[in-house]
Design a protein around this motif. Structure first.
Motif, mmCIF file in Angstrom:
data_model
loop_
_atom_site.group_PDB
_atom_site.id
_atom_site.type_symbol
_atom_site.label_atom_id
_atom_site.label_comp_id
_atom_site.label_asym_id
_atom_site.label_seq_id
_atom_site.Cartn_x
_atom_site.Cartn_y
_atom_site.Cartn_z
ATOM 1 N N LEU A 1 8.288 4.373 -10.219
ATOM 2 C CA LEU A 1 7.157 3.543 -9.823
ATOM 3 C C LEU A 1 5.977 3.916 -10.702
ATOM 4 O O LEU A 1 5.702 5.094 -10.934
ATOM 5 C CB LEU A 1 6.802 3.765 -8.353
ATOM 6 C CG LEU A 1 7.885 3.455 -7.338
ATOM 7 C CD1 LEU A 1 7.410 3.815 -5.942
ATOM 8 C CD2 LEU A 1 8.271 1.993 -7.405
ATOM 9 N N HIS A 2 5.258 2.922 -11.169
ATOM 10 C CA HIS A 2 4.119 3.112 -12.060
ATOM 11 C C HIS A 2 2.981 3.852 -11.348
ATOM 12 O O HIS A 2 2.546 3.450 -10.279
ATOM 13 C CB HIS A 2 3.646 1.734 -12.532
ATOM 14 C CG HIS A 2 2.479 1.755 -13.419
ATOM 15 N ND1 HIS A 2 2.588 1.913 -14.773
ATOM 16 C CD2 HIS A 2 1.160 1.644 -13.172
ATOM 17 C CE1 HIS A 2 1.384 1.887 -15.317
ATOM 18 N NE2 HIS A 2 0.505 1.725 -14.353
ATOM 19 N N VAL A 3 2.527 4.938 -11.947
ATOM 20 C CA VAL A 3 1.377 5.692 -11.438
ATOM 21 C C VAL A 3 0.210 5.566 -12.427
ATOM 22 O O VAL A 3 -0.919 5.350 -12.048
ATOM 23 C CB VAL A 3 1.733 7.186 -11.224
ATOM 24 C CG1 VAL A 3 0.509 8.002 -10.877
ATOM 25 C CG2 VAL A 3 2.787 7.324 -10.145
ATOM 26 N N GLU B 1 11.248 -0.868 5.861
ATOM 27 C CA GLU B 1 12.412 -0.595 6.704
ATOM 28 C C GLU B 1 13.590 -0.106 5.866
ATOM 29 O O GLU B 1 14.349 0.752 6.291
ATOM 30 C CB GLU B 1 12.797 -1.849 7.478
ATOM 31 C CG GLU B 1 13.771 -1.581 8.585
ATOM 32 C CD GLU B 1 13.909 -2.767 9.507
ATOM 33 O OE1 GLU B 1 15.066 -3.118 9.803
ATOM 34 O OE2 GLU B 1 12.888 -3.330 9.917
ATOM 35 N N CYS B 2 13.728 -0.664 4.662
ATOM 36 C CA CYS B 2 14.791 -0.239 3.750
ATOM 37 C C CYS B 2 14.295 -0.377 2.308
ATOM 38 O O CYS B 2 13.277 -1.015 2.048
ATOM 39 C CB CYS B 2 16.075 -1.034 3.972
ATOM 40 S SG CYS B 2 15.912 -2.781 3.622
ATOM 41 N N PHE B 3 15.014 0.226 1.389
ATOM 42 C CA PHE B 3 14.597 0.236 -0.009
ATOM 43 C C PHE B 3 14.582 -1.175 -0.606
ATOM 44 O O PHE B 3 13.740 -1.496 -1.428
ATOM 45 C CB PHE B 3 15.500 1.169 -0.818
ATOM 46 C CG PHE B 3 14.947 1.523 -2.167
ATOM 47 C CD1 PHE B 3 13.729 2.171 -2.289
ATOM 48 C CD2 PHE B 3 15.656 1.211 -3.314
ATOM 49 C CE1 PHE B 3 13.224 2.501 -3.527
ATOM 50 C CE2 PHE B 3 15.153 1.547 -4.567
ATOM 51 C CZ PHE B 3 13.934 2.192 -4.669
ATOM 52 N N GLY B 4 15.472 -2.022 -0.162
ATOM 53 C CA GLY B 4 15.510 -3.404 -0.634
ATOM 54 C C GLY B 4 14.221 -4.145 -0.298
ATOM 55 O O GLY B 4 13.718 -4.927 -1.111
ATOM 56 N N ASP B 5 13.679 -3.923 0.905
ATOM 57 C CA ASP B 5 12.408 -4.545 1.291
ATOM 58 C C ASP B 5 11.289 -4.107 0.356
ATOM 59 O O ASP B 5 10.463 -4.906 -0.065
ATOM 60 C CB ASP B 5 12.032 -4.172 2.727
ATOM 61 C CG ASP B 5 12.945 -4.792 3.758
ATOM 62 O OD1 ASP B 5 13.700 -5.731 3.406
ATOM 63 O OD2 ASP B 5 12.913 -4.335 4.917
ATOM 64 N N LEU C 1 9.004 -6.462 -2.804
ATOM 65 C CA LEU C 1 7.560 -6.580 -2.953
ATOM 66 C C LEU C 1 7.125 -6.430 -4.411
ATOM 67 O O LEU C 1 6.126 -7.004 -4.826
ATOM 68 C CB LEU C 1 6.845 -5.529 -2.099
ATOM 69 C CG LEU C 1 7.010 -5.652 -0.594
ATOM 70 C CD1 LEU C 1 6.386 -4.455 0.103
ATOM 71 C CD2 LEU C 1 6.401 -6.942 -0.096
ATOM 72 N N GLY C 2 7.845 -5.637 -5.172
ATOM 73 C CA GLY C 2 7.522 -5.438 -6.586
ATOM 74 C C GLY C 2 6.303 -4.577 -6.831
ATOM 75 O O GLY C 2 5.801 -4.518 -7.953
ATOM 76 N N LYS D 1 -0.253 8.087 -3.366
ATOM 77 C CA LYS D 1 -0.436 7.958 -1.910
ATOM 78 C C LYS D 1 -0.119 6.541 -1.450
ATOM 79 O O LYS D 1 0.566 6.338 -0.442
ATOM 80 C CB LYS D 1 -1.861 8.353 -1.524
ATOM 81 C CG LYS D 1 -2.212 8.097 -0.070
ATOM 82 C CD LYS D 1 -2.295 9.355 0.715
ATOM 83 C CE LYS D 1 -2.820 9.155 2.109
ATOM 84 N NZ LYS D 1 -1.881 8.517 3.023
ATOM 85 N N LYS D 2 -0.596 5.535 -2.195
ATOM 86 C CA LYS D 2 -0.294 4.141 -1.848
ATOM 87 C C LYS D 2 1.207 3.882 -1.875
ATOM 88 O O LYS D 2 1.757 3.249 -0.973
ATOM 89 C CB LYS D 2 -0.988 3.183 -2.819
ATOM 90 C CG LYS D 2 -2.446 2.991 -2.564
ATOM 91 C CD LYS D 2 -3.012 1.985 -3.539
ATOM 92 C CE LYS D 2 -4.494 1.830 -3.368
ATOM 93 N NZ LYS D 2 -5.063 0.881 -4.346
ATOM 94 N N HIS D 3 1.876 4.363 -2.926
ATOM 95 C CA HIS D 3 3.324 4.173 -3.021
ATOM 96 C C HIS D 3 4.043 4.833 -1.849
ATOM 97 O O HIS D 3 4.948 4.232 -1.251
ATOM 98 C CB HIS D 3 3.872 4.753 -4.325
ATOM 99 C CG HIS D 3 3.452 4.018 -5.553
ATOM 100 N ND1 HIS D 3 3.343 2.644 -5.628
ATOM 101 C CD2 HIS D 3 3.112 4.468 -6.787
ATOM 102 C CE1 HIS D 3 2.963 2.285 -6.831
ATOM 103 N NE2 HIS D 3 2.815 3.380 -7.559
ATOM 104 N N MET D 4 3.653 6.044 -1.517
ATOM 105 C CA MET D 4 4.310 6.771 -0.431
ATOM 106 C C MET D 4 4.082 6.066 0.905
ATOM 107 O O MET D 4 5.009 5.957 1.715
ATOM 108 C CB MET D 4 3.816 8.217 -0.379
ATOM 109 C CG MET D 4 4.170 9.038 -1.609
ATOM 110 S SD MET D 4 5.929 9.089 -1.989
ATOM 111 C CE MET D 4 6.522 10.050 -0.614
ATOM 112 N N ASP D 5 2.863 5.579 1.140
ATOM 113 C CA ASP D 5 2.573 4.849 2.378
ATOM 114 C C ASP D 5 3.427 3.582 2.479
ATOM 115 O O ASP D 5 3.957 3.255 3.545
ATOM 116 C CB ASP D 5 1.099 4.485 2.465
ATOM 117 C CG ASP D 5 0.203 5.692 2.711
ATOM 118 O OD1 ASP D 5 0.719 6.768 3.091
ATOM 119 O OD2 ASP D 5 -1.028 5.568 2.507
#
Length: 112
Positions: A69-71, A43-47, A51-52, A33-37
């Motif tokens: 992405l690590h879950v 704004e874009c995938f690069g942004d 953040l990492g 949920k955090k990743h999806m939010d």
């Protein structure tokens, strides 16, 4: 960012976290949920990559570009940006492929 899903089954889980809780551990659902939010807020995938968050890593061995992405220690949220090498950082659309344990010789999909 615009988020799409690989199929309707995946969309059902990612639009209803109560349903996802029945299939995955609660701490996994919170991380997803955090990743999806965060993905929706970017704004874009690069942004998002800058953040990492979630330890994004590019997966090899696929014809299309895929990131994970690590879950949990062996569980990853698998994403496929709608981009090529030149436009990956300005990509504004991603497709969620599901949640997988991709370590080892075969993929084990928790949410295919």
């Amino acid at each position: 960012m615009n988020i799409t899903y690989a199929n309707s089954k995946i969309e059902k889980y990612f639009t209803d976290y109560q349903k996802m809780q029945r299939k995955l551990p609660m701490d996994w659902v919170k991380a997803i949920k955090k990743h999806m939010d965060r993905l929706e807020a970017a704004e874009c995938f690069g942004d998002f990559l800058k953040l990492g968050l979630g330890k994004p890593e590019r997966l090899s061995g696929y014809t299309n570009i895929r990131y994970s992405l690590h879950v949990a220690p062996h569980a990853r949220l698998i994403l496929e940006p709608n981009a090529d090498e030149d436009t990956i950082l300005i990509c504004s659309e991603i497709e969620v492929e599901g949640v997988s344990d991709y370590h080892g010789s075969k993929e084990n999909w928790y949410i295919p």
